[in-house]
Motif scaffolding. Sequence first.
Motif, PDB file in Angstrom:
ATOM      1  N   GLY A   1       5.996  -0.975  -6.292  1.00 31.91           N
ATOM      2  CA  GLY A   1       6.205  -1.610  -5.005  1.00 31.91           C
ATOM      3  C   GLY A   1       5.313  -2.814  -4.829  1.00 31.91           C
ATOM      4  N   GLU A   2       5.087  -3.186  -3.580  1.00 30.93           N
ATOM      5  CA  GLU A   2       4.283  -4.337  -3.262  1.00 30.93           C
ATOM      6  C   GLU A   2       3.651  -4.171  -1.885  1.00 30.93           C
ATOM      7  OE1 GLU A   2       7.594  -4.995  -4.533  1.00 30.93           O
ATOM      8  OE2 GLU A   2       8.417  -4.349  -2.633  1.00 30.93           O
ATOM      9  N   ILE A   3       2.533  -4.864  -1.707  1.00 35.37           N
ATOM     10  CA  ILE A   3       1.882  -4.921  -0.393  1.00 35.37           C
ATOM     11  C   ILE A   3       2.598  -6.038   0.354  1.00 35.37           C
ATOM     12  CG2 ILE A   3      -0.263  -5.343   0.852  1.00 35.37           C
ATOM     13  CD1 ILE A   3      -1.727  -4.357  -1.737  1.00 35.37           C
TER      14      ILE A   3
ATOM     15  N   GLY B   1      -5.869  -5.913  -3.025  1.00 38.65           N
ATOM     16  CA  GLY B   1      -4.940  -5.528  -4.084  1.00 38.65           C
ATOM     17  C   GLY B   1      -5.563  -4.569  -5.092  1.00 38.65           C
ATOM     18  N   PRO B   2      -6.669  -4.962  -5.728  1.00 38.83           N
ATOM     19  CA  PRO B   2      -7.307  -4.040  -6.675  1.00 38.83           C
ATOM     20  C   PRO B   2      -7.782  -2.738  -6.027  1.00 38.83           C
ATOM     21  CG  PRO B   2      -8.160  -6.264  -6.972  1.00 38.83           C
ATOM     22  CD  PRO B   2      -7.301  -6.285  -5.756  1.00 38.83           C
ATOM     23  N   MET B   3      -8.270  -2.812  -4.786  1.00 36.69           N
ATOM     24  CA  MET B   3      -8.716  -1.596  -4.091  1.00 36.69           C
ATOM     25  C   MET B   3      -7.548  -0.624  -3.947  1.00 36.69           C
ATOM     26  SD  MET B   3     -11.175  -3.170  -1.064  1.00 36.69           S
ATOM     27  CE  MET B   3     -11.394  -1.625  -0.185  1.00 36.69           C
ATOM     28  N   PHE B   4      -6.385  -1.134  -3.513  1.00 34.45           N
ATOM     29  CA  PHE B   4      -5.213  -0.276  -3.323  1.00 34.45           C
ATOM     30  C   PHE B   4      -4.740   0.306  -4.650  1.00 34.45           C
ATOM     31  CE2 PHE B   4      -0.658   0.405  -3.376  1.00 34.45           C
ATOM     32  CZ  PHE B   4      -0.524   1.328  -2.352  1.00 34.45           C
ATOM     33  N   ASN B   5      -4.590  -0.543  -5.663  1.00 35.34           N
ATOM     34  CA  ASN B   5      -4.081  -0.079  -6.959  1.00 35.34           C
ATOM     35  C   ASN B   5      -4.980   0.986  -7.572  1.00 35.34           C
ATOM     36  OD1 ASN B   5      -1.623  -1.663  -7.279  1.00 35.34           O
ATOM     37  ND2 ASN B   5      -2.978  -3.436  -7.342  1.00 35.34           N
ATOM     38  N   ASN B   6      -6.288   0.783  -7.517  1.00 36.35           N
ATOM     39  CA  ASN B   6      -7.224   1.771  -8.075  1.00 36.35           C
ATOM     40  C   ASN B   6      -7.201   3.078  -7.293  1.00 36.35           C
ATOM     41  OD1 ASN B   6      -8.059   0.015 -10.092  1.00 36.35           O
ATOM     42  ND2 ASN B   6      -9.745  -0.798  -8.869  1.00 36.35           N
ATOM     43  N   GLN B   7      -7.166   3.000  -5.962  1.00 36.05           N
ATOM     44  CA  GLN B   7      -7.161   4.211  -5.137  1.00 36.05           C
ATOM     45  C   GLN B   7      -5.888   5.032  -5.362  1.00 36.05           C
ATOM     46  OE1 GLN B   7      -9.519   5.541  -3.129  1.00 36.05           O
ATOM     47  NE2 GLN B   7      -8.187   7.236  -2.558  1.00 36.05           N
ATOM     48  N   LEU B   8      -4.749   4.355  -5.477  1.00 36.39           N
ATOM     49  CA  LEU B   8      -3.487   5.073  -5.692  1.00 36.39           C
ATOM     50  C   LEU B   8      -3.509   5.817  -7.032  1.00 36.39           C
ATOM     51  CD1 LEU B   8      -0.705   5.705  -4.507  1.00 36.39           C
ATOM     52  CD2 LEU B   8       0.165   3.685  -5.706  1.00 36.39           C
ATOM     53  N   LYS B   9      -3.980   5.164  -8.069  1.00 38.17           N
ATOM     54  CA  LYS B   9      -4.067   5.814  -9.385  1.00 38.17           C
ATOM     55  C   LYS B   9      -5.081   6.957  -9.363  1.00 38.17           C
ATOM     56  CE  LYS B   9      -2.500   1.758 -11.841  1.00 38.17           C
ATOM     57  NZ  LYS B   9      -2.840   0.628 -12.694  1.00 38.17           N
TER      58      LYS B   9
ATOM     59  N   ASP C   1      -5.576   6.101   3.754  1.00 37.85           N
ATOM     60  CA  ASP C   1      -4.464   6.631   4.543  1.00 37.85           C
ATOM     61  C   ASP C   1      -3.135   6.358   3.849  1.00 37.85           C
ATOM     62  OD1 ASP C   1      -2.799   7.601   6.557  1.00 37.85           O
ATOM     63  OD2 ASP C   1      -3.149   5.907   7.905  1.00 37.85           O
ATOM     64  N   LEU C   2      -2.935   5.131   3.374  1.00 39.76           N
ATOM     65  CA  LEU C   2      -1.686   4.791   2.684  1.00 39.76           C
ATOM     66  C   LEU C   2      -1.482   5.638   1.435  1.00 39.76           C
ATOM     67  CD1 LEU C   2      -1.811   0.912   3.013  1.00 39.76           C
ATOM     68  CD2 LEU C   2      -0.058   2.410   3.997  1.00 39.76           C
ATOM     69  N   CYS C   3      -2.535   5.810   0.658  1.00 37.36           N
ATOM     70  CA  CYS C   3      -2.423   6.605  -0.579  1.00 37.36           C
ATOM     71  C   CYS C   3      -2.116   8.062  -0.269  1.00 37.36           C
ATOM     72  CB  CYS C   3      -3.686   6.457  -1.421  1.00 37.36           C
ATOM     73  SG  CYS C   3      -3.848   4.794  -2.121  1.00 37.36           S
ATOM     74  N   ASP C   4      -2.701   8.602   0.805  1.00 37.37           N
ATOM     75  CA  ASP C   4      -2.368   9.961   1.235  1.00 37.37           C
ATOM     76  C   ASP C   4      -0.900  10.051   1.633  1.00 37.37           C
ATOM     77  OD1 ASP C   4      -4.927  10.957   0.814  1.00 37.37           O
ATOM     78  OD2 ASP C   4      -5.519  10.805   2.930  1.00 37.37           O
ATOM     79  N   GLN C   5      -0.405   9.063   2.388  1.00 34.36           N
ATOM     80  CA  GLN C   5       0.998   9.051   2.801  1.00 34.36           C
ATOM     81  C   GLN C   5       1.927   9.010   1.587  1.00 34.36           C
ATOM     82  OE1 GLN C   5       2.151   6.229   5.939  1.00 34.36           O
ATOM     83  NE2 GLN C   5      -0.031   5.985   6.418  1.00 34.36           N
ATOM     84  N   ILE C   6       1.603   8.149   0.634  1.00 34.56           N
ATOM     85  CA  ILE C   6       2.439   8.008  -0.564  1.00 34.56           C
ATOM     86  C   ILE C   6       2.391   9.284  -1.402  1.00 34.56           C
ATOM     87  CG2 ILE C   6       2.706   6.732  -2.731  1.00 34.56           C
ATOM     88  CD1 ILE C   6       1.582   4.251  -1.122  1.00 34.56           C
ATOM     89  N   PHE C   7       1.217   9.853  -1.563  1.00 36.73           N
ATOM     90  CA  PHE C   7       1.073  11.110  -2.306  1.00 36.73           C
ATOM     91  C   PHE C   7       1.920  12.208  -1.672  1.00 36.73           C
ATOM     92  CE2 PHE C   7      -0.976  15.162  -3.247  1.00 36.73           C
ATOM     93  CZ  PHE C   7      -1.142  15.080  -4.618  1.00 36.73           C
ATOM     94  N   ASN C   8       1.809  12.354  -0.355  1.00 37.57           N
ATOM     95  CA  ASN C   8       2.554  13.397   0.347  1.00 37.57           C
ATOM     96  C   ASN C   8       4.068  13.172   0.234  1.00 37.57           C
ATOM     97  OD1 ASN C   8       0.257  14.775   1.147  1.00 37.57           O
ATOM     98  ND2 ASN C   8       0.121  13.717   3.099  1.00 37.57           N
TER      99      ASN C   8
END
Length: 185
Positions: free
Chosen positions: A101-103, A71-79, A172-179
């Motif tokens: 959103g949510e995981i 959870g923290p890894m995803f939230n920090n990477q997205l920001k 990969d998820l953060c790249d997908q969301i960014f794009n």
Amino acid sequence: MRQYTHHKKNRSFTIRLCGYVTMVLCLTAILLTSCSISYKFNGASIDYSKTKTITISEFPIRSNYVWAPMGPMFNNQLKDQFASHTKLTQVRRNGDLKIEGEITQYQQRNKSVSSEGYSAMTELSITVNVRFTNNINHSEDFERQFTATQSYETTQSLSSVQEELVRQMIEDLCDQIFNATVANW
């Protein structure tokens, strides 16, 4: 004697030619290393005259199977993704853009079976549900799921590869969301 003189002239010419070629190559190398053009493309297509802020909410884990650091890894990477690839200011609420959103899923499954009938490869996957709101242009709003997967050999324990595989899937998820949200590809 005449043949020797002819060889001597050809040799002298060859030595001078090699000297010129070496000098030209050295000068070219110096010019190429000292005069470089740098171009960085970050993929964002944002009209900064209209869109200035973004709100990125924390994504809670709603999956049955959980690895706590995910959870923290995803939230920090997205920001970090938006901070390093856009000029948008991150605000706690009421951003011009909003990502929440949510995981929803974190799972592993057998990917392939060996000739002996045992699992040879295991696939690990993360799915996130994303709600994107563009308060400047609501026609770009969406709710969508994004999934990333990584595989590992079953001879390895999940605990020995989990952190690296989760890190790769989160990137990969953060790249997908960014794009999907600001790159408009």
